[in-house]
Design an enzyme around this catalytic site. Structure first.
Site, PDB file in Angstrom:
ATOM      1  N   ALA A  56       0.962  -1.149   0.005  1.00  0.00           N
ATOM      2  CA  ALA A  56      -0.189   0.076  -0.038  1.00  0.00           C
ATOM      3  C   ALA A  56       0.832   1.394  -0.161  1.00  0.00           C
ATOM      4  CB  ALA A  56      -0.891  -0.091   1.232  1.00  0.00           C
ATOM      5  N   GLU A  57       1.861   1.406   0.744  1.00  0.00           N
ATOM      6  CA  GLU A  57       2.785   2.334   0.924  1.00  0.00           C
ATOM      7  C   GLU A  57       4.218   1.839   1.001  1.00  0.00           C
ATOM      8  OE1 GLU A  57      -1.002   4.756   1.680  1.00  0.00           O
ATOM      9  OE2 GLU A  57       0.129   3.179   2.887  1.00  0.00           O
ATOM     10  N   THR A  58       5.197   2.695   0.620  1.00  0.00           N
ATOM     11  CA  THR A  58       6.683   2.325   0.918  1.00  0.00           C
ATOM     12  C   THR A  58       7.055   3.859   1.303  1.00  0.00           C
ATOM     13  OG1 THR A  58       6.877   0.470  -0.829  1.00  0.00           O
ATOM     14  CG2 THR A  58       8.715   1.726  -0.394  1.00  0.00           C
TER      15      THR A  58
END
Length: 303
Positions: A56-58
Site C-alpha cells: 500500500a505504501e513504501t
C-alpha cells in the site's frame, strides 16, 4: 567466453526494513517497507521501487535532510507520492526507533509538515502515538449520491450524522453506515467511486459503523478501498474519523476509541484514536496510535 555486462554506474545497496503496522501480531495489520537511506534515489526511482514492493505504501528516509532534528521522509503508493499517510508515519517512526532504542519521540518531516510520534512500552511492546495536524472540515455529501457512487443499497447510510470531508493531512469523506452487516457487505467499485470523488474535495471514502458488541465501549469498525485494493489500516483516515466523531458528538472529547479495520482483507488491525475540543468548540490534538511489528529486513541492488 561469455562477456559480463558492463555497468555505467556502481551498484547501490539500499537497505530496508519490513513492518506490520497497527498490530501486535506478525502477518496482520498493514504492511510497510522502509528504505533507511534513500539519498541516492531520484523521485522516479522511489516511485519505481514502490511499484516493485507492491505494498500500500513504501517510505524513503533521507538522513540529514530534515530540520530541527526531524527525519525527512517521503511516502509513495504504487501509483503516486502522498503528502501524508498514517501507517507509513507510525511504521517509519517505529523503524527509526529500532535503530535509536533510547529515543522516546521520533519526528518525521513529511511533505504535509512535521509529525511527532511518541513511544512508550505497553505489555513489553513499543506503542507509538502520532499527533496529526489539526483537522479541517470540508464538504457535506448527499447520502443518495454517495450510496449510488459506492454501490450501496438505499437506506444503507445513516442519516443521524452527516457524510463530511475531513483532513488532517489527507482528505477523506467519512461515511457512517447503518450497521456492521452493511459495512461487511460493502462491494465498492473503485472506478465508479473515483469518478464521484473527482468532483469533490475528498480523495477517498472511509466507511464506518459503530460496533456495540465489543466488551469495551467506543469501538468503530471501518473499511477503506482504493486503487490498490482494500487497505488493512488507514491511519490518516483514522485521525479524520476521530475528529469527525468528536465534532458530531459520536465520541466524547479526549475519550479513547479503537478503530478495527482489515478483517475483510484478512489482516485485522487496531488503531487507537482520541481528539480534544477547545473552548471555542474546535476539534484539535488529534492522536492516532498503535503497535508495529518488525518482521524482516533486506537489501535492494540498483545500478
Amino acid at each position: 567466453m561469455e562477456s559480463k555486462p558492463a555497468y555505467n554506474h556502481p551498484m547501490r545497496t539500499l537497505e530496508y526494513l519490513l513492518l506490520d503496522v497497527f498490530t501486535r501480531h506478525p502477518l496482520e495489520g498493514n504492511q510497510l517497507a522502509v528504505f533507511l537511506d534513500a539519498r541516492s534515489l531520484s523521485t522516479d526511482e522511489m516511485q519505481a521501487i514502490a511499484r516493485e514492493t507492491n505494498l500500500a505504501e513504501t517510505t524513503f528516509i533521507l538522513p540529514g535532510e530534515g530540520t530541527n532534528g526531524a527525519y525527512r521522509v517521503r511516502i509513495f503508493t504504487v501509483d503516486e507520492e502522498l503528502p501524508f499517510a498514517g501507517h507509513p508515519t507510525l511504521g517509519t517512526a517505529a523503524a527509526l526507533l529500532s535503530t535509536n532504542p533510547g529515543a522516546r519521540e521520533i519526528t518525521l518531516d513529511l511533505n504535509a509538515g512535521k509529525i511527532p510520534v511518541r513511544f512508550e512500552l505497553r505489555d513489553a511492546l513499543p506503542f507509538g502515538e502520532m499527533r496529526q495536524l489539526d483537522p479541517t472540515f470540508g464538504q457535506i455529501h448527499g447520502p443518495t449520491t454517495v450510496a449510488r457512487a459506492a454501490n450501496l443499497p438505499p437506506g444503507s447510510i445513516s442519516t443521524q450524522w452527516p457524510i463530511q470531508t475531513v483532513s488532517t493531512g489527507m482528505p477523506f469523506a467519512i461515511v457512517p453506515l447503518t450497521s456492521l452487516d452493511v459495512l461487511r457487505q460493502l462491494n465498492l467499485n473503485w472506478k465508479q467511486a473515483s469518478e464521484y470523488l473527482s468532483t469533490t474535495d475528498a480523495k477517498f471514502l472511509y466507511f464506518i459503523a459503530l460496533d456495540p458488541d465489543r466488551e469495551n465501549g467506543n469501538n468503530i469498525e471501518a473499511r477503506m478501498i482504493f486503487y490498490n485494493g482494500e487497505d488493512p489500516a488507514t491511519g490518516s483516515a483514522a485521525g479524520c474519523c476521530i475528529a469527525w466523531c468528536v465534532k458530531h458528538g459520536v465520541i466524547a472529547p479526549d475519550a479513547i476509541a479503537v478503530i478495527h479495520q482489515g478483517a475483510m482483507a484478512r489482516r485485522p488491525s487496531e488503531i487507537f484514536v482520541r481528539a480534544s475540543r477547545d473552548r471555542n468548540g474546535s476539534v484539535n490534538d488529534v492522536r492516532v496510535g498503535g503497535f508495529s511489528v518488525l518482521i524482516g529486513d533486506g537489501s535492494l541492488q540498483l545500478s
